[in-house]
Design an enzyme around this catalytic site. Sequence first.
Site, PDB file in Angstrom:
ATOM      1  N   GLU A  64      60.961  27.097  66.997  1.00 38.29           N
ATOM      2  CA  GLU A  64      61.522  27.037  65.650  1.00 38.29           C
ATOM      3  C   GLU A  64      62.906  26.403  65.642  1.00 38.29           C
ATOM      4  O   GLU A  64      63.234  25.615  64.755  1.00 38.29           O
ATOM      5  CB  GLU A  64      61.596  28.435  65.032  1.00 38.29           C
ATOM      6  CG  GLU A  64      62.206  28.410  63.637  1.00 38.29           C
ATOM      7  CD  GLU A  64      62.269  29.754  62.954  1.00 38.29           C
ATOM      8  OE1 GLU A  64      62.582  29.765  61.751  1.00 38.29           O
ATOM      9  OE2 GLU A  64      62.014  30.783  63.604  1.00 38.29           O
ATOM     10  N   ASP A  80      58.291  31.445  68.089  1.00 39.79           N
ATOM     11  CA  ASP A  80      59.226  31.882  67.049  1.00 39.79           C
ATOM     12  C   ASP A  80      60.075  32.980  67.677  1.00 39.79           C
ATOM     13  O   ASP A  80      59.593  34.095  67.905  1.00 39.79           O
ATOM     14  CB  ASP A  80      58.485  32.408  65.819  1.00 39.79           C
ATOM     15  CG  ASP A  80      59.404  32.539  64.609  1.00 39.79           C
ATOM     16  OD1 ASP A  80      60.629  32.646  64.808  1.00 39.79           O
ATOM     17  OD2 ASP A  80      58.907  32.538  63.472  1.00 39.79           O
ATOM     18  N   ILE A  82      62.708  34.856  66.750  1.00 46.60           N
ATOM     19  CA  ILE A  82      62.854  36.047  65.905  1.00 46.60           C
ATOM     20  C   ILE A  82      62.206  35.719  64.567  1.00 46.60           C
ATOM     21  O   ILE A  82      62.796  35.010  63.741  1.00 46.60           O
ATOM     22  CB  ILE A  82      64.327  36.462  65.698  1.00 46.60           C
ATOM     23  CG1 ILE A  82      65.017  36.718  67.031  1.00 46.60           C
ATOM     24  CG2 ILE A  82      64.393  37.711  64.814  1.00 46.60           C
ATOM     25  CD1 ILE A  82      66.486  37.130  66.899  1.00 46.60           C
ATOM     26  N   ASP A  83      61.004  36.203  64.367  1.00 49.85           N
ATOM     27  CA  ASP A  83      60.344  36.030  63.081  1.00 49.85           C
ATOM     28  C   ASP A  83      60.735  37.221  62.213  1.00 49.85           C
ATOM     29  O   ASP A  83      60.336  38.356  62.495  1.00 49.85           O
ATOM     30  CB  ASP A  83      58.825  35.971  63.263  1.00 49.85           C
ATOM     31  CG  ASP A  83      58.127  35.647  61.956  1.00 49.85           C
ATOM     32  OD1 ASP A  83      58.561  34.708  61.271  1.00 49.85           O
ATOM     33  OD2 ASP A  83      57.147  36.345  61.608  1.00 49.85           O
ATOM     34  N   THR A  85      64.270  37.028  60.701  1.00 54.41           N
ATOM     35  CA  THR A  85      65.697  37.057  61.005  1.00 54.41           C
ATOM     36  C   THR A  85      66.496  37.837  59.969  1.00 54.41           C
ATOM     37  O   THR A  85      67.477  38.511  60.308  1.00 54.41           O
ATOM     38  CB  THR A  85      66.242  35.624  61.137  1.00 54.41           C
ATOM     39  OG1 THR A  85      65.562  34.951  62.193  1.00 54.41           O
ATOM     40  CG2 THR A  85      67.730  35.627  61.440  1.00 54.41           C
ATOM     41  N   ASP A 209      55.311  30.410  62.749  1.00 57.75           N
ATOM     42  CA  ASP A 209      55.228  31.705  62.085  1.00 57.75           C
ATOM     43  C   ASP A 209      53.881  32.395  62.309  1.00 57.75           C
ATOM     44  O   ASP A 209      53.804  33.621  62.287  1.00 57.75           O
ATOM     45  CB  ASP A 209      55.422  31.555  60.569  1.00 57.75           C
ATOM     46  CG  ASP A 209      56.766  31.000  60.182  1.00 57.75           C
ATOM     47  OD1 ASP A 209      57.782  31.546  60.640  1.00 57.75           O
ATOM     48  OD2 ASP A 209      56.803  30.017  59.410  1.00 57.75           O
TER      49      ASP A 209
END
Length: 260
Positions: A64, A80, A82-83, A85, A209
């Site tokens: 990402e 990803d 930190i999906d 944030t 995602d």
Amino acid sequence: MIEFMKKLAWDAGEICLKESAQLSADDLDFKGLRDLVTVVDAKVEDFVIAAIQEKFPDHDIIGEETGITDHGSDHRWIIDPIDGTTSYFHGQPFYSVSIAFQHKKITQAGVVYAPALGQLFTAVRGEGAWLNGATRLSVSPATEMINAVLATGFACLRAGREPNNIHYLTKVLPHIRDIRRCGSAAIDLAYVAAGKLEGFWEMDLNIYDIAAGVLLVEEAGGIVTDMSGGNEYPVRGIVAANKKIACDLLDLLERPKLQQ
């Protein structure tokens, strides 16, 4: 491969937990008015990419934060870091590390780890989906929308989409038991796989995602489509559920039904 991925996600989650205690506004940046990113996002992604490149130096990677590393390989990683944030920055537990491994653009293994919840979801194509290595996952058996708790999100607002998901929310909400909104599509998909949610839909997501979460849903017996009932997700939106709920949800979204 899955053992490597589990360890990688676990270690990345430990970074998230450790760094969250000292996170401040000085560590925050913006991709857009509502789209947050922290220094931890970059730190976690750098850690994951370095581990992958050490073990598989010729593999392609989509991250990402860092974009595409293209070696022309048939093997590709989608990350990803930190999906969710916004949840992470606001001290809420609904964020995750999402890692998918693909061969010729077909996801073969996926991991979604929610470190603050202590939940590690894993899937290998053809071998099922699991929670914490002990509980095999299965999508909800619900067949009536009134018995369904669904999840969605509003990435479309960041994208300036018209019509946006508020339009679809008002169509869906009167027909279901309730709605949930945690802010991590990866967790939402994992919860559909685990039967904690009956379904999920959203617009304007990216491949990082959903890549790992889609495999979780499929290996738990669910289906994933775009919002027209096709397979162009996430470009044309995404719907994930068991087949009956997916058909009814597509109907409420005024899209064609799947063949029943």
